[in-house]
Design an enzyme around this catalytic site. Sequence first.
Site, short mmCIF file in Angstrom:
data_model
loop_
_atom_site.label_atom_id
_atom_site.label_comp_id
_atom_site.label_asym_id
_atom_site.label_seq_id
_atom_site.Cartn_x
_atom_site.Cartn_y
_atom_site.Cartn_z
CE1 TYR A 91 33.32 -34.01 18.32
CE2 TYR A 91 34.15 -32.39 16.66
CZ TYR A 91 34.31 -32.89 17.91
OH TYR A 91 35.25 -32.22 18.67
CE1 TYR A 107 19.43 -28.86 31.54
CE2 TYR A 107 20.24 -29.16 33.79
CZ TYR A 107 19.47 -29.60 32.56
OH TYR A 107 18.50 -30.71 32.66
#
Length: 345
Positions: free
Chosen positions: A152, A166
């Site tokens: 996780y 990005y």
Amino acid sequence: MEHALVGGGAGFIGSHLCAALVSRGLSVTCVDNLSTGTRDNIASLLNHQHFTLLTEDISLLDTERWVRGDMPAPNYIFHLASPASVVDYLRLPVETLMVNSQGTHRLLDLARACGSRFLFTSTSEIYGDPLVHPQSEEYWGNVSPNGPRSCYDESKRFAEALTMQYWRSYGVDIRIVRIFNTYGPHSRLDDGRVVPNFIGQALAGEPITIYGDGKQTRSFCYVSDLVAGLLATMFTENVAGQVFNLGNPEEHTIVEFAEIVSSLVAEFKGRDGQDERPLLEWRDLPIDDPTRRRPDIEKAHKFLGWEPSVRLQDGLRQTISWFGAGHEHETISAVRGAHGAGAAE
Ligand code: UDP
């Protein structure tokens, strides 16, 4: 009409977010493989003309249909798709790694292709067992790279890095939030989290399970406050490339929390719970369980004008009524299931 895609929209937080977006006048596509979310969470939306459910896995999502124009290009993409409770991500560890890595990659590519604004929901678990308290966004965390929780916390850390890249490399308008412990209706009684466990146990008249010595702390945010924070993050201009903690800074030890829940459940059952001491049952502390956690939310306040407003007692009363409303038998059996899962950690 503006369009939002919500990955994980049938989950605990995602379902409240979908409802909020539809009521703001957006059309919403919810993508959820129902591995931890449920149709019940979105039952009130399923027949709404501006709501669509795609029962698909974000990790394998074919995004071409949006790029080709078969589906309306999303103005906004919210990525909440991931198992998020300790019991759930330990049951689905590889899926958790994949949805946060491959799934995030797919949704970021979609945002890049469609010019969508993108919000990634990270977690306070990226701070691990924190050496700095309270945790501000500048803190880098104290995390095991390959311990049981790494499926996780490390996959969320990877997803943060990918999301940020990005923005840097391609100029995609991204925002990242780190969600601290959140509670409210639509969480599952069997997800093993402390709030559903304690409420279910108190409703069933069973002892409350404390892991470790119960002196570890958490800070609990009611789900409506959290959703308001998600909306503020997405719809505030000029915060591209920013990371925000979202949570409630009111901190309690787990034993204190057991006492609060127990007295509110007594009140729900019509007793005066003020002087009632809960019956506690002690269990081993799960591996890598953080000793303390409290968000520093100065940044969210300054840039988003956001802060939580629901008092713990009021949020818990709402949650207890939701769990307690006519589900006594399901409550008892679901809680027994969660005990087993928690103890096995
Ligand atoms: N916890 C507990 N009893 C329970 C469930 C959880 O004492 O029945 C503890 C758990 O060990 C942790 C805290 O409560 O210290 C919060 O656990 P949860 O799984 O809700 O969230 P997280 O550990 O991810 O903050």
